[in-house]
Design an enzyme around this catalytic site. Structure first.
Site, PDB file in Angstrom:
ATOM      1  N   HIS A  91       0.842  -1.202   0.000  1.00  0.00           N
ATOM      2  CA  HIS A  91       0.000   0.000   0.000  1.00  0.00           C
ATOM      3  C   HIS A  91       0.875   1.250   0.000  1.00  0.00           C
ATOM      4  CE1 HIS A  91      -2.833   3.099   1.183  1.00  0.00           C
ATOM      5  NE2 HIS A  91      -2.151   3.310   2.295  1.00  0.00           N
TER       6      HIS A  91
ATOM      7  N   ASP B 246       6.352  22.184 -26.116  1.00  0.00           N
ATOM      8  CA  ASP B 246       6.310  20.838 -25.550  1.00  0.00           C
ATOM      9  C   ASP B 246       7.326  20.814 -24.418  1.00  0.00           C
ATOM     10  OD1 ASP B 246       6.463  17.847 -25.245  1.00  0.00           O
ATOM     11  OD2 ASP B 246       5.207  17.927 -27.032  1.00  0.00           O
TER      12      ASP B 246
ATOM     13  N   TRP C 256       6.963   0.165   3.985  1.00  0.00           N
ATOM     14  CA  TRP C 256       7.442   0.868   2.790  1.00  0.00           C
ATOM     15  C   TRP C 256       8.815   1.486   3.027  1.00  0.00           C
ATOM     16  CZ3 TRP C 256       8.718   5.897   1.281  1.00  0.00           C
ATOM     17  CH2 TRP C 256       8.572   6.886   2.254  1.00  0.00           C
TER      18      TRP C 256
ATOM     19  N   SER D  55      13.082   6.452 -13.822  1.00  0.00           N
ATOM     20  CA  SER D  55      11.962   7.212 -14.397  1.00  0.00           C
ATOM     21  C   SER D  55      11.833   8.587 -13.743  1.00  0.00           C
ATOM     22  CB  SER D  55      10.676   6.413 -14.219  1.00  0.00           C
ATOM     23  OG  SER D  55       9.556   7.250 -14.326  1.00  0.00           O
ATOM     24  N   SER D  56      11.899   8.620 -12.402  1.00  0.00           N
ATOM     25  CA  SER D  56      11.746   9.892 -11.696  1.00  0.00           C
ATOM     26  C   SER D  56      12.867  10.860 -12.030  1.00  0.00           C
ATOM     27  CB  SER D  56      11.750   9.668 -10.188  1.00  0.00           C
ATOM     28  OG  SER D  56      10.561   9.087  -9.781  1.00  0.00           O
TER      29      SER D  56
ATOM     30  N   HIS E 268      13.074  12.134   3.549  1.00  0.00           N
ATOM     31  CA  HIS E 268      12.425  13.368   3.948  1.00  0.00           C
ATOM     32  C   HIS E 268      12.207  14.339   2.798  1.00  0.00           C
ATOM     33  CE1 HIS E 268      10.166  15.459   6.819  1.00  0.00           C
ATOM     34  NE2 HIS E 268      10.613  16.531   6.225  1.00  0.00           N
TER      35      HIS E 268
ATOM     36  N   GLU F 132      11.725  13.427  -0.044  1.00  0.00           N
ATOM     37  CA  GLU F 132      10.663  12.739  -0.784  1.00  0.00           C
ATOM     38  C   GLU F 132       9.278  13.193  -0.325  1.00  0.00           C
ATOM     39  OE1 GLU F 132      10.375  10.722  -3.279  1.00  0.00           O
ATOM     40  OE2 GLU F 132       8.327   9.997  -2.990  1.00  0.00           O
TER      41      GLU F 132
ATOM     42  N   TYR G 217       8.478  16.023   0.741  1.00  0.00           N
ATOM     43  CA  TYR G 217       8.212  17.354   0.172  1.00  0.00           C
ATOM     44  C   TYR G 217       8.013  17.279  -1.322  1.00  0.00           C
ATOM     45  CZ  TYR G 217       9.185  18.986   4.776  1.00  0.00           C
ATOM     46  OH  TYR G 217       9.127  19.177   6.113  1.00  0.00           O
TER      47      TYR G 217
ATOM     48  N   SER H 232      -2.090  27.131  -4.855  1.00  0.00           N
ATOM     49  CA  SER H 232      -1.784  28.548  -5.086  1.00  0.00           C
ATOM     50  C   SER H 232      -2.314  29.038  -6.421  1.00  0.00           C
ATOM     51  CB  SER H 232      -0.268  28.776  -5.037  1.00  0.00           C
ATOM     52  OG  SER H 232       0.237  28.373  -3.792  1.00  0.00           O
TER      53      SER H 232
ATOM     54  N   HIS I 278      14.777  13.204  12.164  1.00  0.00           N
ATOM     55  CA  HIS I 278      13.607  13.258  13.055  1.00  0.00           C
ATOM     56  C   HIS I 278      12.724  12.018  12.878  1.00  0.00           C
ATOM     57  CE1 HIS I 278      11.396  15.754   9.759  1.00  0.00           C
ATOM     58  NE2 HIS I 278      11.090  14.497   9.628  1.00  0.00           N
ATOM     59  N   HIS I 279      13.031  11.203  11.843  1.00  0.00           N
ATOM     60  CA  HIS I 279      12.342   9.921  11.725  1.00  0.00           C
ATOM     61  C   HIS I 279      12.988   8.860  12.601  1.00  0.00           C
ATOM     62  CE1 HIS I 279       9.960  11.197   8.155  1.00  0.00           C
ATOM     63  NE2 HIS I 279      11.006  11.959   7.931  1.00  0.00           N
TER      64      HIS I 279
ATOM     65  N   THR J 219       6.293  27.082   6.093  1.00  0.00           N
ATOM     66  CA  THR J 219       4.981  26.488   5.846  1.00  0.00           C
ATOM     67  C   THR J 219       3.891  27.412   6.365  1.00  0.00           C
ATOM     68  OG1 THR J 219       6.067  24.382   6.211  1.00  0.00           O
ATOM     69  CG2 THR J 219       3.683  24.345   6.015  1.00  0.00           C
TER      70      THR J 219
ATOM     71  N   LYS K 137       3.118  30.093   3.991  1.00  0.00           N
ATOM     72  CA  LYS K 137       2.246  29.670   2.903  1.00  0.00           C
ATOM     73  C   LYS K 137       0.781  29.686   3.339  1.00  0.00           C
ATOM     74  CE  LYS K 137       5.126  27.073  -0.064  1.00  0.00           C
ATOM     75  NZ  LYS K 137       4.514  27.723  -1.212  1.00  0.00           N
TER      76      LYS K 137
ATOM     77  N   ARG L 272       1.651   0.787  14.989  1.00  0.00           N
ATOM     78  CA  ARG L 272       1.289   0.625  13.579  1.00  0.00           C
ATOM     79  C   ARG L 272       1.825  -0.713  13.069  1.00  0.00           C
ATOM     80  NH1 ARG L 272       5.605   4.587  10.439  1.00  0.00           N
ATOM     81  NH2 ARG L 272       4.482   3.857   8.608  1.00  0.00           N
TER      82      ARG L 272
END
Lengths: 286, 544
Positions: B91, B120, B156, B184-185, B268, B270, B272, B283, B317-318, B343, B346, B465
């Site tokens: 998932h 293009d 994951w 690809s990315s 991290h 990632e 964002y 926006s 922080h993870h 943040t 924003k 979890r």
């Protein structure tokens, strides 16, 4: 900025064939690693990727020589290649980061340094050293000895630095349209690249045969081979690219102003060179 | 503020492109499936990305529903714990790499050339390659579920040594699939950066670009910076599994924590990568439906850049509970809290844009407003998690699950849906059925909150979890979450229905489909013809 002449190619069959070939290579590699079979699929994938790259680049070259590309297209290629090399920098940064982390933190902590204490309890007799000849657990045999940086690694360093200089001479010659000088110095660069690869091969042989530096030899062997290995793969790719450029020079491609294919190859080669200098310092000398 | 357009009718060349497209030097596209396999057109590739993403969204969603069905009540009833672990893992992987990222890339493909007046993407063939790697990658990833020993079952985040020493044999295939997705990315991001830096209409400076373009420029930089690090760390896993190296094995002098450092150095930024383009979409939508220019355009740009740069300095922080030195705990705690500042800028700017606006509540705006409110809730729970001593309690509980689902579902996913409803008129030439879209919105917002809000309480009370069973006191919260999840999942069928109906027909949309919309994409006809801006438009800016 845009002049309105930007070339947008019609549909192309190479990208989708390339992704199928890459998929075949990856699936084949997985089957080979897990079930120890499937080598033909890997080979089909590799040959497919090389073929697609050749045909794709052939299209690009003929479009370029057909005058379809404007200055803006040239800038797209420059940005594209520049950011691609940045991604490669970050790829090597991960491996250098792993090396630094292990040397600065993980091994001293295993040896009892720091306030944490827990990891030192696992192997109380472990002495933190670098190069790590005696991994913490006796089930893993470390290297017997490591390479002196002032023998083959130094030779290889001199070879790669020289190759960057010869490549620059070739580039300068191309800029003033001296195709013959360019060809000669580029040939020298390709030969130096081949020398580097051969010497690296000898070093790997020595590592396994006489030094006990293997992939299984604890973290020293792991970091040594992942850094020098991926660098070696990049030298091989770079040499192939430069060889392709040599063929194009001989065929009379490239003008004094219009030779980004050549220039991009130079960028790539210099990048590979800089990575080696980092390797020489942090893997061999320090 | 967002760039204004010159008061001029839809650009002439664009309208003619529909009538006599062949005369513009474009060969007729191949017929049937080959048109899609071989296409180099940014709009077609954008559509492919979006369709792929929607497919993955439902596959990943079904995996989530398996998890929620098992957690409907305490005890083990539906699936084996082994399979439960594979479902949580797949998932996460499918949603992150298969649904959210390709959706934003699809939107980028469609909209960036239109928003900057480019014919293009900069490298159209590479663009096709980037897309067609994804089906290959995810077919391989999904096929691991059918392999002996099952698919990835370690979450994951695939922490070593769980993913190296104790993982099923299919892990090697998982790594190779992730390599393809990473290629690809990276190639997609290179293309997007080259497009933005090189293909803008004459006169459009960087600070004239719409914020969706800006946020994608910064996102593409993050992708190029961190996807190779992911490639590096999974390569080390591959070596540990297949070649006997000791990167993540302390017995050989390596360190399992090294895996976490490398993974989160990727991971991290990632997160964002999955939210900055959402900021860009919101926006664009809020000023349109508030009929006011975006408040604080420049500060939005700088805040986005600040968030991106800070994202490289907060990864640990993870990892507060893995045994970091105290100085690292403190550094990563404070640097993480710093992210609240840009943040907050924003959120302040969005709210201030709304202030005294002439607001109307069409479906894109509803999703965008829900984004602002619910993403902010996710941001606040993130701040709670940033406090190292508090995180010792929250770590690996359902509070974390609640936090990141609030920023990803009503954050990233709602922004994607807002963007789809906003730009569907441009893509199809028809407005989506507004009534259906409103039903979809209200069902979604009820479903999302019913699913994820109770998880905060379950987590704070200590529910871990990634465990298929739980103690009795968590039963009520889990029952609510499971009901909410099925409700949310089912209501997404309304989204599919809405999109299909909109493609097939509906109220005709003019070039400028929304009254307050200002960016360049609204100067080309709706639906946008296959080729637009072959001659670059003249861009006029109004003073900021």
């Amino acid at each position: 900025m845009s002049s309105g002449s930007y070339y947008v190619p019609a549909s192309s069959r190479w990208p989708v064939l390339g992704s199928v070939a890459l998929g075949a290579m990856m699936v084949g590699t997985g089957i080979k690693l897990v079930y120890d079979t499937g080598l033909p699929l890997v080979l089909i994938g590799v040959v497919g990727i090389l073929a697609v790259m050749g045909l794709w680049f052939r299209d690009v070259i003929s479009e370029s020589r057909g005058g379809l590309y404007d200055e803006q297209m040239d800038r797209s290629f420059r940005w594209g290649m520049g950011w691609f090399i940045f991604s490669e920098v970050m790829f090597f940064a991960a491996f250098f980061g792993a090396l630094f982390y292990v040397r600065m933190f993980a091994i001293p902590w295993l040896g009892g340094e720091g306030a944490k204490g827990v990891s030192a309890l696992l192997w109380p007799d472990f002495v933190a050293t670098w190069p790590l000849l005696n991994p913490p657990d006796s089930s893993i045999a470390g290297p017997e000895q490591v390479f002196s940086p002032w023998q083959l690694p130094l030779v290889n360093t001199l070879i790669l630095i020289t190759s960057s200089i010869t490549l620059t001479v070739a580039h300068e010659a191309l800029k003033v349209g001296d195709r013959k000088t360019c060809r000669n110095w580029l040939t020298g660069t390709v030969l130096l690249g081949c020398c580097f690869i051969m010497i690296q091969g000898v070093e790997y042989y020595e590592a396994y045969a006489h030094y006990g530096i293997t992939l299984e030899a604890g973290i020293f062997g792991a970091t040594f081979f992942i850094l020098t290995g991926f660098h070696g793969v990049h030298v091989i790719i770079g040499t192939l690219i430069l060889a392709a450029m040599l063929v194009r020079i001989i065929k009379g491609h490239f003008g004094g102003e219009n030779h980004f294919g050549f220039e991009a190859s130079c960028w790539y080669w210099h990048f590979v060179d800089v990575v080696w200098v980092g390797l020489f310092i942090f893997v061999y000398v320090l | 503020m967002a760039p204004k357009l010159p008061p001029q009718p839809p650009l002439q060349h664009s309208t003619t492109a529909v009538a006599d497209g062949q005369s513009h030097g474009h060969a007729a596209p191949p017929k049937g499936i080959f048109r899609w396999l071989l296409t180099t057109n940014h709009k077609e590739i954008g559509s492919l990305y979006l369709i792929f993403s929607l497919t993955m969204f439902f596959i990943g969603g079904i995996f989530a529903l398996v998890v929620r069905a098992e957690l409907f009540q305490p005890g083990l009833q539906l699936v084996e714990p082994e399979f439960f672990n594979q479902m949580t893992t797949m998932h996460g992987l499918i949603m992150v790499f298969g649904a959210v990222m390709p959706a934003f890339t699809g939107l980028a493909n469609w909209m960036i050339p239109l928003q900057i007046g480019a014919p293009d993407m900069a490298l159209p063939r590479l663009n096709n390659f980037s897309f067609w790697l994804l089906p290959v990658s995810f077919t391989l990833l999904l096929s691991t579920l059918l392999m002996p020993g099952g698919g990835p079952n370690f979450g994951w985040t695939f922490y070593a040594p769980l993913s190296t020493n104790f993982a099923p044999p299919s892990t090697t295939f998982f790594i190779l699939a992730l390599h393809i997705a990473g290629i690809s990315s990276i190639l997609g991001a290179i293309n997007i950066i080259a497009t933005i830096l090189n293909m803008r209409a004459p006169g459009m400076r960087l600070m004239d670009m719409p914020l969706f373009v800006w946020t994608w420029l910064i996102t593409a930089f993050l992708l190029i910076a961190v996807m190779p690090v992911l490639a590096g760390v999974i390569t080390m896993m591959l070596m540990d599994i297949n070649f006997g190296t000791s990167f993540f094995d302390a017995a050989g002098g390596g360190d399992p924590v090294l895996f976490q450092h490398l993974f989160w150095f990727f991971g991290h930024p990632e997160v964002y990568i999955m939210i900055l383009p959402a900021f860009g979409i919101v926006s664009a939508i809020i000023p349109t439906f508030a009929r006011k220019p975006l408040f604080g355009y420049a500060s939005m740009v700088y805040a986005t850049a600040a968030i991106a740069l800070l994202s490289f300095l907060v990864w640990a922080h993870h990892m507060f509970i893995v045994g970091l030195p105290l100085v690292a705990e403190l550094f990563f705690m404070y640097s993480t809290m710093l992210i609240a500042v840009p943040t907050g800028v924003k959120v302040f700017n969005w709210v201030t844009t709304l202030f005294r606006g002439s607001i109307s509540f069409e479906s894109p705006m509803l999703f965008a407003l829900a984004f602002v409110v619910l993403f902010t809730i996710g941001g606040f729970s993130g701040l709670m998690l940033a406090i190292a001593p508090a995180d010792f309690q929250y770590h690996d509980t359902y509070f974390v699950v609640a936090h990141f689902h609030y920023v990803l579902v009503p954050g990233a996913i709602f922004a994607i849906m807002a963007g789809v409803y906003y730009w569907l008129p441009k893509w199809t030439g028809h407005y989506p059925n507004e009534k259906l879209a409103q039903w979809h919105f209200w069902f979604s917002i009820i479903g999302v909150n019913l699913t994820f809000f109770p998880m905060h309480f379950a987590g704070l009370a200590g529910m871990p979890r990634r465990i298929p069973d739980y103690a009795l006191q968590f039963a009520d919260f889990n029952l609510l979450s499971s009901i909410g999840a099925f409700f949310f999942g089912a209501s997404q069928l309304l989204f599919v229905l809405g999109v299909i109906l909109c493609v097939r027909g509906g109220k005709k949309a003019p070039a400028k489909a929304w009254e307050g919309a200002e960016d360049l994409e609204w100067t080309v006809p709706s639906p946008a013809p296959l080729h637009t801006f072959e001659t670059p438009p003249v861009f006029h800016r109004t003073s900021h």
